[in-house]
Design an enzyme around this catalytic site. Sequence first.
Site, PDB file in Angstrom:
ATOM      1  N   LEU A 148      -2.047   0.689  15.581  1.00 45.05           N
ATOM      2  CA  LEU A 148      -2.808   1.030  14.335  1.00 45.05           C
ATOM      3  C   LEU A 148      -3.020  -0.015  13.359  1.00 45.05           C
ATOM      4  O   LEU A 148      -3.939  -0.273  12.917  1.00 45.05           O
ATOM      5  CB  LEU A 148      -2.130   2.321  13.622  1.00 45.05           C
ATOM      6  N   HIS A 158       1.135 -12.230  -8.059  1.00 42.08           N
ATOM      7  CA  HIS A 158       0.435 -11.138  -7.059  1.00 42.08           C
ATOM      8  C   HIS A 158      -1.160 -11.281  -6.953  1.00 42.08           C
ATOM      9  O   HIS A 158      -1.871 -10.627  -6.259  1.00 42.08           O
ATOM     10  CB  HIS A 158       0.740  -9.738  -7.546  1.00 42.08           C
ATOM     11  N   CYS A 180       7.445 -14.260  -9.672  1.00 46.24           N
ATOM     12  CA  CYS A 180       8.220 -14.388  -8.620  1.00 46.24           C
ATOM     13  C   CYS A 180       7.998 -15.443  -7.641  1.00 46.24           C
ATOM     14  O   CYS A 180       7.612 -16.326  -8.247  1.00 46.24           O
ATOM     15  CB  CYS A 180       7.730 -12.920  -7.955  1.00 46.24           C
TER      16      CYS A 180
HETATM   17  N1  GLN Z   1      13.875 -16.506  -3.984  1.00 46.94           N
HETATM   18  C1  GLN Z   1      12.733 -15.622  -3.454  1.00 46.94           C
HETATM   19  C2  GLN Z   1      11.474 -16.141  -3.408  1.00 46.94           C
HETATM   20  O1  GLN Z   1      10.971 -16.992  -4.090  1.00 46.94           O
HETATM   21  C3  GLN Z   1      12.488 -14.484  -4.236  1.00 46.94           C
HETATM   22  C4  GLN Z   1      11.644 -13.289  -3.670  1.00 46.94           C
HETATM   23  C5  GLN Z   1      11.768 -12.145  -4.338  1.00 46.94           C
HETATM   24  O2  GLN Z   1      11.952 -12.009  -5.453  1.00 46.94           O
HETATM   25  N2  GLN Z   1      11.106 -10.993  -3.662  1.00 46.94           N
HETATM   26  O3  GLN Z   1      10.704 -16.129  -2.305  1.00 46.94           O
HETATM   27 ZN    ZN Z   2      10.658 -11.596  -6.975  1.00 51.62          ZN
END
Ligand code: GLN
Ligand code: ZN
Length: 764
Positions: free
Chosen positions: A17, A702, A734
Amino acid sequence: MQTQNLGYPRIGGQRQLKKACEQYWAGNIDLSDLQKTAFKIRQENWQTQLQAGLDLIPCNDFSFYDQTLDMSLMLGAIPKRYSAVLTEVKSNNETDLYFAMARGYQKNGLDVTAMEMTKWFDTNYHYIVPEFTADQEFKLFSEKVFGEFVAAKAVVGDKAKPVLIGPVSYLLLGKEKEEGFDRTDLIKKLLPVYVQILQRLQQLGANWVQLDEPFLALDLSEKEKATFTHAYQYLKKEVYGLKLMVATYFEGLLDNTLLALNLPVAALHIDLVRAPGQLEDVLAEIPQNLILSLGVVDGRNIWKNDFENSLSFISKALEKLGAERLIIAPSCSLLHTPIDLDAETGIDPEIRNWMAFAKQKLDEVVTLKKIASGDTSLLNPNGEAIKSRRTSNKVHSKKVQDRLAALNVADVERKADFKTRQKIQKKRLNLPAFPTTTIGSFPQTDDIRQLRAKLKKGELSPEAYDKAIQNATIEIIRWQEAVGLDVLVHGEFERNDMVEYFGEQLAGFLFTKNGWVQSYGSRCVKPPVIYGDISRTNDMTVRWSQFAASQTDKWMKGMLTGPVTILQWSFVRDDQERSLTTNQIALAIRDEVLALEKAGISIIQIDEAAIREGLPLRKAKRADYLQWAVEAFRITAGGVANETQIHTHMCYSEFNDIIEHIAAMDADVITIETSRSQMELLQAFAHFKYPNEIGPGVYDIHSPRVPSAKEMADLLEKAAALLPAEHLWVNPDCGLKTRKWPETKAALENMVAAARQARAHIMI
Ligand code: GLN
Ligand code: ZN
């Protein structure tokens, strides 16, 4: 006595899928191809369940993307922003509208955002959040459920049982998109559409309909409770003769026991894996005639059912209710388990004999019924497997257990308090104000992933692989130096995934070849399996961190994944408390922290991306969880010298209800996701007077968008208005793993410029 299933995985044994959807989105196949794939998966699933011998077999549990989104489309809860898409695709089909709601729509001059996605209770599955407005109307829109029921009936006959999300849980899963109304009040408008659907299913020949109401197992307000009663009384009045089964799962009914038992329905399903204690309460209060479905086979994990244990529940219920009022079932939909253990040929046979995937769980349900009906000869092989697991030295390590038992308070405390450490670290690290750093990973392009694939296939030697990773690492170090970042990272090019990378190196973990589970839409994950006591046999990250540190005069951050995150993203042991497993992981990570420190790494980040998602569903259980989750982090970090700076990172942002526990982790620096909320989320930290240093994300990773230096400097100014400026770090939200190079480089250059502006303008 009957058996049933509540839902079956729909991704297909080879993730057909996923592949078909992605091909369709890319325009490589047309709708009829996609539908053919879907049709085949459904047929196979029904055949599998029929052959297993189940009495009630779910349909409409198939979904192209998500079952909650299916409900929104069925109920005509289509947000207004899609009306243009609707007009455009109307001539075509509803599938494109559906995918537009799931993924956004950018075509022919239209640019419409996707609906929000969030976690399905405490699972790693994400659902599409229904959006409601004050003038919300519902009307029957998608007829998918009818088509699937008719098709299922053709394969499994009378056993076909359509599955819907119940009306109250559907509303509670959603979100008010404007102020001035309460979504539970929409029930009045919603119920007539449910009646219409149920009547139509009945006309088509349905005997049973399953209505999932997981919220009955959660904390409910008085108003929500009243909504449940009202809704089901209404349905009873309007739909006559159709048997409704209310399914609850993931928690116990507890204070909602009487409420649930007195809904005027034919059957109630309860989860006895998550909440075995509720059986007694339910049996004590169950009204005459209500049929009880016992969820005894774990739908959330991959372990073989302990028949003896399940039978103790079944016989209790049997005694009170008699066979006619009893159904045996998995605890919840099998959506959350991989499909077929038979496909796993690489697992140690001893351990494999302790496991069961979705297909095997169906057999367990049916076998339990046979045993409960008198065929006790079927008990034996199961009992042996359970015993072998209980006593195997592959599972139990005295050394690990003794070490954990010997852990004392001093081990989990840093040597000095934060203020003292901060002084020592400031002096030693000598960083500028608003120090800049990143969260760890840099873009993982196809070339890097190809290297790993080739290494696995033997097409690349380990030496050549290492060399290539080294080059990528050196390159990113040079780049970080040139841009002027203060604390560097090595880029994590050697890592496939932040949990898998550690699991592969720890004793007590195993990996499947094909154990995929749907995470959202076409995204599937393959969680590692924790089967035994966990220990660290070798250094895991020291070599790469040391190599990276040797390439620069700047500070190089060591990068580890924390114990709760490793636990959350794995299939875990069900033969011991989660807290105990977490502490074992914590000890292993602690050793790695100390090894890094010894190797000269002075700043070490321990990511705890998943602490918040581990929060129990019931509020009463949260304090206990937070206590052990924080303790586990403190085990990992508690051994280092005051000079060593411990960072942690969390990729979410709602901290209001857990801030004191975050503070109790006592990381010297925490980096969090804040850019989208414009620093609003820092309020919790400010209000609490969070004592340690903090890096609120200024760059939303993101999105491919490149934020300007001014934009990020403005965010820093906002942050400095809320928190002491001398505590602030400058970093993205992130890791940058999923981003592309050009945008990443541009954004980080701007970020360094923003930090420079902050240094010039903000008073410390
Ligand atoms: N150290 C990880 C990264 O930079 C942290 C990722 C996360 O917080 N999901 O990819
Ligand atoms: Zn993160």
